[in-house]
Design an enzyme around this catalytic site. Sequence first.
Site, PDB file in Angstrom:
ATOM      1  N   ASP A 105       0.851  -1.190   0.000  1.00 44.36           N
ATOM      2  CA  ASP A 105       0.000   0.000   0.000  1.00 44.36           C
ATOM      3  C   ASP A 105       0.886   1.239   0.000  1.00 44.36           C
ATOM      4  O   ASP A 105       1.092   1.862   1.039  1.00 44.36           O
ATOM      5  CB  ASP A 105      -0.907   0.016   1.229  1.00 44.36           C
ATOM      6  CG  ASP A 105      -1.955  -1.082   1.213  1.00 44.36           C
ATOM      7  OD1 ASP A 105      -2.868  -1.002   0.386  1.00 44.36           O
ATOM      8  OD2 ASP A 105      -1.862  -2.006   2.040  1.00 44.36           O
ATOM      9  N   ARG A 120      -6.249  10.590   1.833  1.00 46.86           N
ATOM     10  CA  ARG A 120      -5.930   9.531   0.883  1.00 46.86           C
ATOM     11  C   ARG A 120      -6.733   9.713  -0.407  1.00 46.86           C
ATOM     12  O   ARG A 120      -6.379   9.151  -1.440  1.00 46.86           O
ATOM     13  CB  ARG A 120      -6.253   8.168   1.497  1.00 46.86           C
ATOM     14  CG  ARG A 120      -5.508   7.891   2.794  1.00 46.86           C
ATOM     15  CD  ARG A 120      -6.119   6.699   3.529  1.00 46.86           C
ATOM     16  NE  ARG A 120      -5.963   5.460   2.807  1.00 46.86           N
ATOM     17  CZ  ARG A 120      -6.649   4.353   3.082  1.00 46.86           C
ATOM     18  NH1 ARG A 120      -7.581   4.349   4.042  1.00 46.86           N
ATOM     19  NH2 ARG A 120      -6.433   3.253   2.390  1.00 46.86           N
ATOM     20  N   LYS A 164      -9.055   1.737  -5.709  1.00 46.51           N
ATOM     21  CA  LYS A 164      -9.803   1.244  -4.555  1.00 46.51           C
ATOM     22  C   LYS A 164     -10.560   2.398  -3.871  1.00 46.51           C
ATOM     23  O   LYS A 164     -10.234   3.559  -4.113  1.00 46.51           O
ATOM     24  CB  LYS A 164      -8.857   0.550  -3.563  1.00 46.51           C
ATOM     25  CG  LYS A 164      -7.797   1.459  -2.946  1.00 46.51           C
ATOM     26  CD  LYS A 164      -6.818   0.670  -2.086  1.00 46.51           C
ATOM     27  CE  LYS A 164      -5.843   1.576  -1.380  1.00 46.51           C
ATOM     28  NZ  LYS A 164      -4.814   0.839  -0.614  1.00 46.51           N
ATOM     29  N   HIS A 189     -12.319  -1.095   8.755  1.00 44.95           N
ATOM     30  CA  HIS A 189     -11.451  -1.971   9.530  1.00 44.95           C
ATOM     31  C   HIS A 189     -12.175  -2.461  10.787  1.00 44.95           C
ATOM     32  O   HIS A 189     -11.876  -3.546  11.299  1.00 44.95           O
ATOM     33  CB  HIS A 189     -10.166  -1.248   9.941  1.00 44.95           C
ATOM     34  CG  HIS A 189      -9.300  -0.883   8.789  1.00 44.95           C
ATOM     35  ND1 HIS A 189      -9.491   0.272   8.059  1.00 44.95           N
ATOM     36  CD2 HIS A 189      -8.239  -1.514   8.228  1.00 44.95           C
ATOM     37  CE1 HIS A 189      -8.583   0.329   7.099  1.00 44.95           C
ATOM     38  NE2 HIS A 189      -7.820  -0.739   7.172  1.00 44.95           N
ATOM     39  N   ASP A 234     -10.412  -6.248  -0.350  1.00 42.55           N
ATOM     40  CA  ASP A 234      -9.735  -5.537   0.724  1.00 42.55           C
ATOM     41  C   ASP A 234      -9.315  -6.595   1.745  1.00 42.55           C
ATOM     42  O   ASP A 234      -9.654  -7.784   1.623  1.00 42.55           O
ATOM     43  CB  ASP A 234     -10.677  -4.503   1.342  1.00 42.55           C
ATOM     44  CG  ASP A 234      -9.920  -3.354   2.019  1.00 42.55           C
ATOM     45  OD1 ASP A 234      -8.697  -3.480   2.234  1.00 42.55           O
ATOM     46  OD2 ASP A 234     -10.554  -2.340   2.340  1.00 42.55           O
TER      47      ASP A 234
END
Length: 577
Positions: free
Chosen positions: A170, A238, A268, A281, A353
Amino acid sequence: MGGVSIRPRRAGIAVAALTALLASACSTGPDPADPTPSASTTAPAPTPSTPSAADPAARAAALVATLADEDLVGQVLMPYAYGSAATTVSPGSAAGNRALAGVDTPAEMIAKYRLGGLILVGFSADDPTKANQTTTNVDNPKQVHELTSGLREAAGRLPTGAAPFLIGTDQEYGVVTRITDGVTALPSALAAGAAGDPALTEAAWRAAGAELAAMGINLDFAPIGDVLATRSTVIGSRSFGADPKRVAAQVGGAVRGLQAAGVAATVKHFPGHGHSADDSHKELPALTQSRAALEAGAWPPFAAGIEAGTMAVMSGHLDVRAIDPGTPATFSHKLLTDVLRKQLGFQGVVITDGMNMAPAMRWSPGEAAVRALNAGNDLILMTPNVGQAYDGLLAALRDGSLPRARLVDAVTRVLTMKFRLAGSSAPAMSTLDDPAHRAAAEKLAGAAVTVLRGSCGTTPVKGPVTVSASGGRDRTRALLTDALKAAGVPVVPSGGTVVHLVGYGDGASDLRADAAVTVAMDTPYVLGDAKSPTLLATYSSSRSSMTALAAVLAGKARPAGRSPVTVPHLPATTCGT
């Protein structure tokens, strides 16, 4: 770039026909209904005509037709491993690998499970994704290069060894950057969005891709295609911004840059993590927008990435209520097959993911892997238990709950991508952080600096300057201090004109009332509460961003960036156009 229409595209590869052909070719292997493992690890091979080396799809088809069930299953797995080397690891890393996969080293993991790839992990203090990073493989570029060389050597002994082994990470730049030392640090995606020039983005990402390739990494889980429609902290800087058309243009530039350097891009998190403020997450974020709203506001960047030729798209753990309520997109046939494949026309590799994230943990590793493949994913990323995922896929293949044609299709896509990457040669390690690459990063960072309050001209800050920063950001403060001195601005420990830096996670309590200039190095929302007469945003704390900031403070550069998000209590217009 103008708007990106959401419409079906003609597939570049006739995957459906190829899959049917390969499914019949693979029928000579072990009986999928037979629960007894095959004594042979290699199915009888047909004798197809030799494919052209220039045709990755044909090479993939020929190779798939020779593979046993065990090889097919392994090729769709891309776990992480513990350790900074392929064959020699610490006792703690060996224990971690035994719990994860029943082996001691990453090389043994590749051999035992015939893996399609590995992801290198690691994180920084500000990283919003660190929740599922339980180890690190990243120390410095030399170590990374030695690790990737060892991983490729192990994979070269597999029946799939003719195809390059996938080694991903990443490397998004900004708060999610796995390799930080000894490489060119691009400004964040949000900074690129503020610069608003896809050509600058493409040039910077081409430089970054060359450095990844030099270290032996051929797959980057970037760029982010998520539109920042909410105040999401897990996506935040991001993202390239809040305007889907501008984000789409930036995504296209990043994809073209990376892949021109021989590194596969991964757009993504489909179908758009920025449309929820929740963190996937920890929980299953809900996208409550209508389908029409998602088509107009979330999907244009993914369409732009597909148009630019992205080799991969990552599916997100997101509950899209308007299309498949209650089912994470990672496991949704409606979203991955009907929307991503059929409506948007994507024919590359779909990657999950992390399967060690909360929404995917509702099922066992084996069942989760089967569900993900059946939904339309081609690579299973970061399973929480490699052995269980592998065994679950193999059992499902043999009892028919994972159709052979679906697995063959997935492996064919993966190997096609690998053979596309095979034509690229890695640059020398000496290209890391070279002047041309730094110049590309600095040009992008310089175009990003934005005035949200104050003069749009080149008025220098009155020296001497005292640099302060919230949260003990000593490294960033030192970068700006050095850059100011290099620009001819005197810097003193205290008593000067205060330039105050705020970063990721900072709020109103981290501001300084006496600061003449307050600078946001992440999302600029905090500036809405700042009282300073001059408010600037760099959106990033990289060396290139601090160099660009110093030039503006010294009066040597005009801040021409345009905020890619709306900041409460501040005018929507800025100095940028």
